[in-house]
Design a protein around this motif. Structure first.
Motif, PDB file in Angstrom:
ATOM      1  N   SER A  38      49.080  69.312  15.945  1.00  0.00           N
ATOM      2  CA  SER A  38      48.071  68.404  15.412  1.00  0.00           C
ATOM      3  C   SER A  38      47.216  67.935  16.571  1.00  0.00           C
ATOM      4  O   SER A  38      47.729  67.599  17.629  1.00  0.00           O
ATOM      5  CB  SER A  38      48.727  67.200  14.736  1.00  0.00           C
ATOM      6  N   ASN A  49      40.330  63.650   6.885  1.00  0.00           N
ATOM      7  CA  ASN A  49      41.293  64.747   6.952  1.00  0.00           C
ATOM      8  C   ASN A  49      42.108  64.697   8.238  1.00  0.00           C
ATOM      9  O   ASN A  49      41.612  64.289   9.289  1.00  0.00           O
ATOM     10  CB  ASN A  49      40.581  66.103   6.878  1.00  0.00           C
ATOM     11  N   ILE A  51      44.405  67.476  10.513  1.00  0.00           N
ATOM     12  CA  ILE A  51      44.530  68.930  10.641  1.00  0.00           C
ATOM     13  C   ILE A  51      45.844  69.282  11.330  1.00  0.00           C
ATOM     14  O   ILE A  51      46.108  68.848  12.443  1.00  0.00           O
ATOM     15  CB  ILE A  51      43.361  69.519  11.457  1.00  0.00           C
ATOM     16  N   ASN A  53      47.759  72.619  12.707  1.00  0.00           N
ATOM     17  CA  ASN A  53      47.426  73.988  13.080  1.00  0.00           C
ATOM     18  C   ASN A  53      48.713  74.801  13.229  1.00  0.00           C
ATOM     19  O   ASN A  53      49.536  74.516  14.087  1.00  0.00           O
ATOM     20  CB  ASN A  53      46.647  73.995  14.396  1.00  0.00           C
ATOM     21  N   ASP A  97      44.861  76.700   9.638  1.00  0.00           N
ATOM     22  CA  ASP A  97      44.875  75.236   9.558  1.00  0.00           C
ATOM     23  C   ASP A  97      45.410  74.777   8.207  1.00  0.00           C
ATOM     24  O   ASP A  97      45.034  75.321   7.161  1.00  0.00           O
ATOM     25  CB  ASP A  97      43.473  74.674   9.750  1.00  0.00           C
ATOM     26  N   VAL A  99      45.053  71.561   6.103  1.00  0.00           N
ATOM     27  CA  VAL A  99      44.213  70.371   6.041  1.00  0.00           C
ATOM     28  C   VAL A  99      44.840  69.369   5.068  1.00  0.00           C
ATOM     29  O   VAL A  99      45.090  69.696   3.902  1.00  0.00           O
ATOM     30  CB  VAL A  99      42.782  70.726   5.578  1.00  0.00           C
ATOM     31  N   SER A 101      44.233  65.840   3.232  1.00  0.00           N
ATOM     32  CA  SER A 101      43.213  64.846   2.870  1.00  0.00           C
ATOM     33  C   SER A 101      43.869  63.472   2.719  1.00  0.00           C
ATOM     34  O   SER A 101      44.718  63.280   1.842  1.00  0.00           O
ATOM     35  CB  SER A 101      42.519  65.250   1.565  1.00  0.00           C
TER      36      SER A 101
END
Length: 464
Positions: A38, A49, A51, A53, A97, A99, A101
């Motif tokens: 992150s 958001n 993220i 990874n 990724d 994501v 929210s």
């Protein structure tokens, strides 16, 4: 697609014999390492958001399914949009990724965590490294009305049911009186003796009402009322997942004093009570041990009860000065006890005493006051002790072995006092029938910063 064992072997052998210029080449034991990263680990609710990874050190000729689980204190659908639990790493890609929210809600809540953990890659656990989990914190952006300030408990007029709590900002520029009644649209009760904090909850001890109001300490919304099993309750402390409330019983009877025990999961009293000596008053907790100061009810006492919060039994008693009225635990585990001494009207006047108890072995050293000196309101801040006597505040380092001779501040009339971050706060009950005041003093200069009017008979000062 599912990678079967033959394909895994083929990929492994191919990786060994492929030149370093090949995109699929990975060295060492991390050929199929997949980890989660992150870019940052703390997000405000308004961030939008977050993220995550997911990275592979090996590329594949076909799409690869990655499954993951989500845990933590954050709730799907309330704090973040619901996640599917799987995603596809495209053929030839080495990262993807995830994501998340974040939902900006209107609720006042604690900061929460969200943890994403890789579960399988194409149905296999073998491709997942030990770097398989990452977490973020979601910070609440709402402000509760009564956080970051001072709570003042007020006894109110005896028998009139007008006890109250005030909220005051640290600079004393904002004052809101009767916050319990305002929030909950009903009276608090009779004689608010003290307040104790446990996590996000405040326990307001109502002496004459023989009850405890449990509220959210930051919003003051009522959570529970405990109104059985109490008899002249005074103070509360928390240890071993339980609450302990001192009860005088009948202040003129020496054999009916006890500690009531609260089940904090349900905020109800347990069947367990702990019989103690006459007049239990202030109580503090440290390392699953409780220390109770016994002033003596309508008479006088001179002991500290030591209670094991595991067995809920008195393990020992320690004799201190007459009428111990306040206690502090320092960072070294020493218990400081200030006794006021017997007042002159008893016909057997004794002076106060400051005692330092080593809680490891209950050994004690003490300093005596003069016979006519009756100190009160012991406070501890930044390695210094403060106490109040005869209208003055005195300060001494915890390393000192003699009492100070010069006061820090004089001309006071405190009914309650404490020190926080080098600021002294004191309440004056005035004529005990009308509104009192709260004052703050800068201890760097020993000067008055501010004073404000609060409600009737202010006594306890607490920091939210």
């Amino acid at each position: 697609m599912k990678l079967n064992k033959l394909m895994l072997v083929a990929l492994f052998i191919g990786a060994i014999f492929t030149s370093c210029s090949n995109d699929d080449d990975v060295s060492g034991s991390s050929i199929f390492e997949i980890r989660i990263q992150s870019a940052q680990d703390t997000y405000d609710e308004t961030a939008g958001n977050a993220i995550f990874n997911i990275i592979s050190t090996q590329t594949f000729g076909s799409d690869v399914e990655i499954t993951y689980s989500v845990s933590g204190t954050a709730e799907a659908g309330l704090d973040y949009d619901v996640l599917s639990g799987s995603l596809m790493l495209p053929a030839g890609a080495s990262s993807i990724d995830l994501v998340v929210s974040i939902i900006d809600d209107a609720d006042i809540e604690n900061d929460e965590t969200l943890i994403v953990t890789l579960e399988t890659v194409d149905g296999s656990l073998e491709l997942i490294s030990n770097m398989n989990s990452a977490s973020i914190s979601i910070m609440d952006d709402e402000t509760a009305p009564f956080e970051n300030g001072i709570l003042i408990s007020h006894e109110g007029n005896f028998g009139q049911g007008n006890a109250s709590v005030s909220f005051v900002s640290y600079d004393l520029q904002t004052v809101e009186n009767n916050i319990y009644s305002t929030v909950n649209s009903n009276p608090l009760g009779d004689t608010a003796q003290s307040i104790g904090f446990n996590g996000d909850l405040a326990y307001i001890i109502l002496n004459v009402s023989n009850s405890i109001e449990v509220v959210d300490r930051y919003t003051f919304v009522s959570v529970a009322t405990i109104n059985t099993g109490l008899n002249n309750p005074r103070f509360i402390a928390f240890a071993n997942g339980k609450g302990y409330v001192t009860n005088w019983g009948d202040g003129s009877v020496a054999t009916d004093d006890y500690l009531a025990v609260i089940d904090l999961s349900s905020n109800t009293l347990t069947a367990q009570t702990i019989s103690v000596a006459e007049g239990p008053e202030e109580i503090v907790a440290g390392n699953n041990t409780l220390y109770v100061a016994h002033q003596g009810g309508y008479s006088q006492n001179n002991v500290i009860s030591v209670i094991d919060a595991t067995s809920d039994a008195v393990s020992s008693t320690i004799t201190v000065g007459d009428v111990p009225n306040s206690m502090q635990l320092d960072n070294s585990g020493n218990l400081w006890v200030l006794a006021g001494g017997k007042p002159s009207w008893t016909g057997d006047e004794t002076g106060g005493k400051l005692s330092k108890i080593n809680t490891t072995d209950n050994s004690m050293t003490s300093i005596d006051f003069e016979t006519t000196e009756h100190p009160n309101h012991l406070a501890l801040d930044n390695g210094s002790l403060y106490y109040y006597t005869a209208g003055s505040v005195f300060k001494m380092a915890t390393s000192e072995t003699t009492l100070p001779t010069n006061a820090e501040i004089t001309g006071l009339n405190f009914y309650g006092m404490t020190v926080n971050n080098s600021v002294l706060y004191g309440v004056d009950a005035g004529d005990f029938t009308s509104n009192g005041t709260l004052s703050s003093y800068n201890l760097s200069s020993n000067t008055l910063d501010a004073n404000v009017t609060v409600s009737i008979i202010p006594g306890g000062i607490y920091f939210n």
